[in-house]
Scaffold this motif. Structure first.
Motif, PDB file in Angstrom:
ATOM      1  N   PRO A 176      37.221 -47.381 -79.824  1.00  0.00           N
ATOM      2  CA  PRO A 176      36.159 -48.347 -79.496  1.00  0.00           C
ATOM      3  C   PRO A 176      36.414 -49.151 -78.217  1.00  0.00           C
ATOM      4  O   PRO A 176      35.506 -49.408 -77.456  1.00  0.00           O
ATOM      5  CB  PRO A 176      36.121 -49.255 -80.725  1.00  0.00           C
ATOM      6  N   ASP A 210      31.728 -42.368 -84.378  1.00  0.00           N
ATOM      7  CA  ASP A 210      32.486 -43.527 -83.897  1.00  0.00           C
ATOM      8  C   ASP A 210      33.862 -43.522 -84.562  1.00  0.00           C
ATOM      9  O   ASP A 210      33.988 -43.185 -85.741  1.00  0.00           O
ATOM     10  CB  ASP A 210      31.728 -44.826 -84.198  1.00  0.00           C
ATOM     11  N   TYR A 216      28.780 -43.601 -87.450  1.00  0.00           N
ATOM     12  CA  TYR A 216      27.715 -43.520 -86.450  1.00  0.00           C
ATOM     13  C   TYR A 216      27.940 -42.359 -85.470  1.00  0.00           C
ATOM     14  O   TYR A 216      29.080 -42.014 -85.156  1.00  0.00           O
ATOM     15  CB  TYR A 216      27.650 -44.829 -85.660  1.00  0.00           C
ATOM     16  N   ASP A 218      28.338 -40.811 -81.999  1.00  0.00           N
ATOM     17  CA  ASP A 218      28.756 -41.269 -80.675  1.00  0.00           C
ATOM     18  C   ASP A 218      28.246 -40.289 -79.613  1.00  0.00           C
ATOM     19  O   ASP A 218      27.217 -40.499 -79.020  1.00  0.00           O
ATOM     20  CB  ASP A 218      30.284 -41.380 -80.615  1.00  0.00           C
ATOM     21  N   SER A 238      26.978 -47.714 -78.482  1.00  0.00           N
ATOM     22  CA  SER A 238      28.348 -47.787 -78.992  1.00  0.00           C
ATOM     23  C   SER A 238      29.268 -48.182 -77.851  1.00  0.00           C
ATOM     24  O   SER A 238      28.913 -48.041 -76.682  1.00  0.00           O
ATOM     25  CB  SER A 238      28.734 -46.418 -79.580  1.00  0.00           C
ATOM     26  N   PRO A 265      22.858 -48.394 -82.794  1.00  0.00           N
ATOM     27  CA  PRO A 265      23.721 -47.512 -83.577  1.00  0.00           C
ATOM     28  C   PRO A 265      22.887 -46.539 -84.411  1.00  0.00           C
ATOM     29  O   PRO A 265      21.850 -46.916 -84.959  1.00  0.00           O
ATOM     30  CB  PRO A 265      24.489 -48.492 -84.478  1.00  0.00           C
TER      31      PRO A 265
END
Ligand code: COI
Length: 338
Positions: A176, A210, A216, A218, A238, A265
């Protein structure tokens, strides 16, 4: 280049006549140099080799019906390249230098810009690497900026036909707060195992979730993900997605065509509700997605039931291509005509 079969080109490397180079030494960028060498010589202790001090871009040049060559949103690529350089503590690359090198590389290889309607374009690959002997983990003393070009066909061999993609939950592309939002080689290296696995299993790409919650969507392989539902263009937001210039353009084109646009998201379960989905990027343009399989969870999301691109994917693709090739007026000021 009448002996090139443009329409059968795949997304690969072909030798062209020249590339453009520029060295950063003693704290400043030098003059642009033109080279016909395909190789570079560097110290074995260069930081690009050991510590991944490297960034790159992907752009395309298109030949229009009028024979003119067009570059698409070069300023955006210049800015993203600079952000990538900053992200791995490399020398800042001025926008003017980036643009001058790209224009020079394209003009000097003009004969490799595929003809209008051949289905091919000239791919432009700018890159910056850290050079000079350095064994400690710290920024390089010198950098090299190169722009090379190569004519290409479609990135996914299916071209503008829906393909299957797969989620591999055991791998992350980027953390992240890591380097996911910049275009550095390490992100692509991190995605290499699931990508190879995906290809071996007959999928065109690996979809990355993610890294934190694995909840989620990405990225869609080397491209951004988008979907259509209820007259809305939806694309994930994201902190680890590379901001695709094609996606940014499609968001605008979608709006121009009357769609709503949502950047937010996108939970995996929502895949079941999409009318259309696709991967988008400079190399991929738009690659419609027919099906996404979540292998570890044994889930299958069928998006295109008839194996054809959906109507909005078709419209978005044709609209974007029309702007890039000069078939439609460039109302947003995206195109540089050489
Ligand atoms: C592009 O879309 O230009 C990319 O850089 C993606 C890929 C070929 C790495």
């Amino acid at each position: 280049m009448e002996n090139i079969d443009w329409s059968s080109l795949s997304f690969g490397y072909m030798k062209t006549d020249y590339n453009v180079r520029c060295y950063y030494r003693n704290g400043k960028w030098g003059e642009l140099e033109v080279s016909s060498e395909e190789t570079i010589t560097m110290h074995m202790a260069a930081t690009c080799l050991h510590y991944g001090q490297e960034a790159f871009e992907g752009m395309k040049a298109f030949r229009g019906k009028d024979g003119k060559i067009r570059l698409f949103r070069m300023d955006e690529n210049a800015k993203r390249m600079n952000r990538s350089c900053q992200g791995v503590v490399m020398a800042e690359l001025p926008q003017e230098l980036f643009e001058a090198a790209v224009i020079k590389a394209v003009k000097m290889n003009e004969r490799f810009v595929p003809p209008y309607e051949s289905g091919a374009s000239l791919y432009i690959r700018p890159l910056v690497i850290g050079l000079g002997a350095q064994v400690g983990v710290k920024p390089a003393p010198e950098y090299l900026f190169i722009v090379f070009v190569t004519p290409v066909g479609p990135y996914f061999k299916e071209g503008f036909k829906p393909t299957k993609m797969a989620i591999f939950r055991d791998y992350d592309r980027a953390a992240p707060l890591g380097t996911g939002t910049i275009k550095v080689g390490g992100n692509y290296a991190a995605g290499m195992i699931p990508t190879v696995k995906a290809h071996d299993m007959g999928y065109s790409a690996a979809i990355f979730l993610d890294a934190k919650e694995k909840k989620y969507i990405d990225e869609a392989g080397p491209a951004n993900f988008f979907a259509i539902k209820d007259n809305t263009y939806i694309t994930p937001e994201s902190s680890s997605i590379l901001p695709s210039i094609t996606n940014k353009s499609l968001m605008q084109v979608a709006q121009d065509l009357g769609l709503k646009v949502e950047r937010r998201p996108v939970a995996e379960e929502e895949l079941a509700t999409f009318e259309e989905a696709g991967a988008c990027g400079t190399a991929a343009v738009i690659s419609p997605i027919s099906e996404i399989d979540d292998l570890e969870n044994n889930k299958q999301y069928i998006i295109s039931k008839d194996g054809k691109p959906g109507p909005w994917c078709e419209k978005l693709y044709h609209e974007l291509r029309a702007i890039q090739y000069g078939d439609k007026p460039d109302t947003h000021g995206w195109v540089t005509i050489l």
